[in-house]
Structure formats: C-alpha cells, structure tokens
Scaffold this active site. Structure first.
Site, PDB file in Angstrom:
ATOM      1  N   GLU A  17       8.670   0.229   3.097  1.00  0.00           N
ATOM      2  CA  GLU A  17       7.829  -0.089   4.265  1.00  0.00           C
ATOM      3  C   GLU A  17       8.188   0.889   5.368  1.00  0.00           C
ATOM      4  OE1 GLU A  17       5.529  -1.216   7.060  1.00  0.00           O
ATOM      5  OE2 GLU A  17       5.375  -2.449   5.254  1.00  0.00           O
ATOM      6  N   CYS A  29      -7.195  -6.019   2.124  1.00  0.00           N
ATOM      7  CA  CYS A  29      -7.837  -6.767   3.210  1.00  0.00           C
ATOM      8  C   CYS A  29      -9.118  -6.095   3.671  1.00  0.00           C
ATOM      9  CB  CYS A  29      -6.868  -6.932   4.390  1.00  0.00           C
ATOM     10  SG  CYS A  29      -6.324  -5.377   5.119  1.00  0.00           S
TER      11      CYS A  29
END
Length: 497
Positions: free
Chosen positions: A378, A453
C-alpha cells in the site's frame, strides 16, 4: 404521479421519440428554455435520466427509465443537452416517494426515487454495459460477445448482492461546517447537488444513528461555544468539518474535528461537552488542515482525548481504526464482498497471495485465514502501520506488509523470489496503475481477483488482462451504497482457458 400542469404557452411541445428516433448525433434541434416531451431510455452513471427526442439526447435529473416526461431545456450542446423535469407524463412503476425530507436538495443520494429492487437490477446492468462497451467483453446472455468468443462463453455477471435493510448502513459520516445564510448560525450537513452550498442536516437515513447524534451534538456545542465556521472563499474561520466513526459491532465512537489551524479555541470545553453528551465516545481527535482545498483531511492529527483508534470487527476479525484509516463504510456488505473475494481466490491453505492496494489490511487478513502466506502493499505508510497492527491484534502471523507503490514493490518482490499464486487488487476509482497490470502479466499468477468500485475503469483494466492471456470468468456486483449510483464488483480471472 402528475405533479404539474401542461405549460404549452412557454415553448413548443415536441412529440416523444419513438423506436425510429435517429441514432446518429445531430445538431441540437432545441433552444434553451424550450419545453419538450421526452422518453427516458436509461440512466447515466450519475443517475440522470437519459432521454431521446427528435434524435437528440437530453439528460434529465430525477427521470427514470421507461418514463415519458415534459422537461424544460436548460443547456444545449452540439450533440446533447440538459433539461429540468417539469411533469411526469408517464410514470415508471419503479418510482417511489423519497423518504428523506431534503433528498431533492442534497447531493448525498441520487436514487431514493427509484425502488430498491430496480436499483439492484440497474446496477448489474451498469456493470454489464461497461464490460461490453469499454472492455469489449462478452457477457453471457447479453447477445453481443467479444470477437473470438462463442455465445456460450460469455462472462457470467451475477445479480447484484443487495441488503435486506438498505438503510442506516454507513459507519462513517464526514460533513462540512458552515454558516446559515438565513440566520448566521453554525450549520453542518451535505452539499447541495452540484454546489458547495451546505444543506443543514440533523438526520440522514443512510447514516448510523450514532453518527447523526454526533453531528447534532457537535453543531449544538459549536453554536453554544461560539465556534467560528470555516469560510471557503475568505479562508477564515476555524471549524471546517466534523467526522464521526462508529464501530458497529463494538459500539465505540470517534469524533474528529477538522480545523483550519492548530489552535482550537476552548478545546477543553469541547472535550468536556462531547464526553458528557456522547457516552459511547472513545476517541476525540483534531485534524489540522490549513490548505485551501476540497480535501477533508490535513497531514497532522492530534488526539484531544481518549484513544487514537476505535475498534470494530468484520467476520470475527478485529480492526483498529484511526481517524484517517480507509475502512469500508458498510460493514455488512463488506463481509459479503470480501467473502466472495476469498472464494474467488480459490485458496487451499498453501498458496502465496499478494494483496495490492491493501489499505489497513482488511482483505489481507480475510485471505490469511485460508492462505499459506499473504503479502500486502500500500502506498500510504500510515495504512501499512495500521495493517501490521491489525495482523498482530488478531494473532495472524502469515501476513506481512510493505509501504510503497505496488508497481514498484511487487517487481522487487519477484526479483527476491516471491511469486504469487493469486494476486488480489482493490484499486481506487481511477483503477490499476498500468505498471501494476504489466507486473501482473509478467508474474503470471494462476488467478487474479479484482475488487472494483468503478465499472468503467474495471472494464478498461479487464481488457488489458484479457489481452495478456487471462479470462474473466465471473463478476458479482455488490451494493455497498444503497440509494446512490455507486456499485462495487468482485471479479474472478483465471490464466489461460
């Protein structure tokens, strides 16, 4: 439901477009302020009705597929325009009365006038349309398959996974603070659709009740302490936003006051009053944002009282959540989403899994329960700290995390001898970085699980993976945000086949 009268004297009234309406864009046949009768044939990704009249496309807020409406043209471009809904000539059977009092003003929801089963159907179709139009991918049963695929081979797109009770699902609320134009009082709420005008709000039907209570309490305290609301134009004022987080399983509450500068006048009174009026509060935090920006948070966060985190659980896994942690806002549907991701990963207990865009480790820890080893990456260092803390919190020892761009870290891992049987990606709305897609194709994992998404960037990225030798097998849309236009999807890809 016919809410208006015919106003034929205010402009020409055009007949509704039929099935023979021109398919090729033409120069605008309408003028601004002209009235037109339009058939609505679909919805945009923003939830606007798509109408056709005289071969011309008009976007009309509030109109639903299957309806015929009378609308007033507000803006005209060469190939399309925008119109305002004036009257329902033919109403959709899926139209309902929105239960929210400020729905027509507020920009938070877009589909409260559309009944829930119809929303779920539309969201699936929205995913299908993007896969076919942008990804040029074949979808089973849709009748338009990508070149080289037989009619029986199309991607299976399952029905959208919805909620039994699609209200009060959000565990986080972030609202701007401002000043009422009516009486000069401090207000807090959501922005009006398409503007930065704040609609004062005391009760939001998609927010957890605890979050609504936090917003009401902070407003009341702010008014009584004479707090100065931030003004975007002048850059003056102290209080910019209030954010509330609720641990749905634990009941713990975090209150975050976002301020324009480090000094919070009467900070001790703020803490005292919040603790008195919100018994469940475990954390009171100040975030400092002095920049002239639409981004809510600044870089500095100060704990005014209590813990720097609150705790919550997803499917038996415990998470520590800080003020700036990314943590899915709909915990019930998050469990559905991640369980499906684990299922598509096809884990037997021996596999090595790489979780790109791992955030605070939510998917990673779900995967670690059934994998041999999980590596998470990340770009946000604070998120990686949270991920490591969450692994330790749950006694999970087969997951490790590293901060950095996935497209940089994963190739280095490969050089170090780490190879993945499965790669899971859960990128932001802009989709996967092209370099990450190249890395996936170079590593050649047996399976890729893509959590999306944004259907349009999903379709774009799937096209790249398909061209690189992967086959998209199944897609499950998941309704993480009922009454809005957003839809998430979990996608299963296999190498070859």
């Amino acid at each position: 439901m016919n809410k208006g009268r015919s106003r034929g004297g205010k402009g020409r009234s055009r007949g509704a477009a039929g099935t023979n309406a021109a398919a090729v864009p033409v120069d605008a046949p309408f003028q601004k302020n002209e009235e037109v009768t339009v058939d609505i044939i679909g919805l945009t990704h923003d939830g606007e009705g798509v109408g056709r009249a005289d071969g011309f496309t008009l976007f009309i807020q509030g109109a639903l597929p299957g309806e015929r409406v009378r609308a007033k043209v507000m803006k005209v471009k060469k190939q399309y325009g925008y119109a305002r809904l004036e009257e329902l000539v033919l109403k959709s059977p899926s139209r309902i009365e929105p239960p929210c009092d400020i729905y027509k003003e507020c920009g938070g929801c877009q589909l409260q006038h559309f009944d829930y089963p119809a929303q779920l159907e539309w969201k699936r179709q929205h995913v299908v349309d993007n896969l076919m139009r942008i990804g040029k991918l074949g979808v089973a049963g849709e009748g338009s398959l990508a070149e080289g695929k037989n009619a029986s081979e199309g991607i299976i797109v399952h029905p959208t996974v919805g909620m039994d009770e699609p209200w009060r699902y959000r565990n986080k609320a972030s609202v701007p603070i401002g000043t009422s134009a009516h009486d000069g009082q401090l207000i807090a709420g959501f922005y009006a659709r398409g503007s930065h005008r704040i609609i004062d709000m005391d009760d939001c039907l998609i927010e957890h009740e605890h979050n609504d209570e936090v917003i009401r309490v902070v407003k009341r305290i702010g008014r009584e302490l004479g707090a100065s609301p931030y003004d975007e134009e002048s850059g003056r004022g102290v209080l910019r936003h209030v954010m509330a987080r609720t641990g749905v399983v634990t009941g713990e509450i975090m209150v975050v006051l976002v301020t324009n500068g480090k000094k919070l006048p009467q900070a001790e009174q703020w803490v005292k009053r919040i603790r008195e009026e919100l018994p469940g509060v475990k954390s009171i935090v100040q975030n400092v944002n002095e920049r002239n920006t639409n981004v809510i948070f600044g870089d500095e966060t100060l704990v005014l009282w209590g813990s720097e985190v609150i705790y919550d659980e997803l499917d038996g896994i415990r998470f520590a959540i800080s003020a700036r942690s990314f943590y899915q806002v709909n915990p019930m549907q998050t469990v559905e989403l991640y369980r499906k991701a684990v299922e598509y990963a096809g884990l037997t207990g021996t596999e090595t899994v790489i979780d790109a865009y791992c955030g605070i480790g939510t998917i990673s820890l779900f995967l670690a329960r059934q994998a041999g080893r999980v590596y998470g990456v990340e770009i946000v260092p604070e998120a990686i700290e949270d991920a490591a803390r969450n692994a330790a919190l749950n006694g999970i020892t087969n997951a490790s995390f590293e901060a950095g761009p996935a497209e940089v870290v994963i190739p280095r891992w490969r050089k170090e001898g780490i190879t993945a049987d499965v790669i899971v990606v859960d990128p932001p709305r802009k989709g996967c970085d092209p370099a990450l897609l190249e890395t996936i194709l170079a590593m050649q994992p047996e399976r890729v699980v893509y959590v999306s998404c944004n259907p349009s960037t999903l379709a774009r990225d799937l096209r790249v993976l398909e061209d690189g030798g992967y086959r998209t097998a199944e897609v499950v849309p998941v309704d993480m945000f009922p009454w809005t236009v957003h839809v998430e999807s979990v996608v299963w890809l296999t190498r070859g086949g």
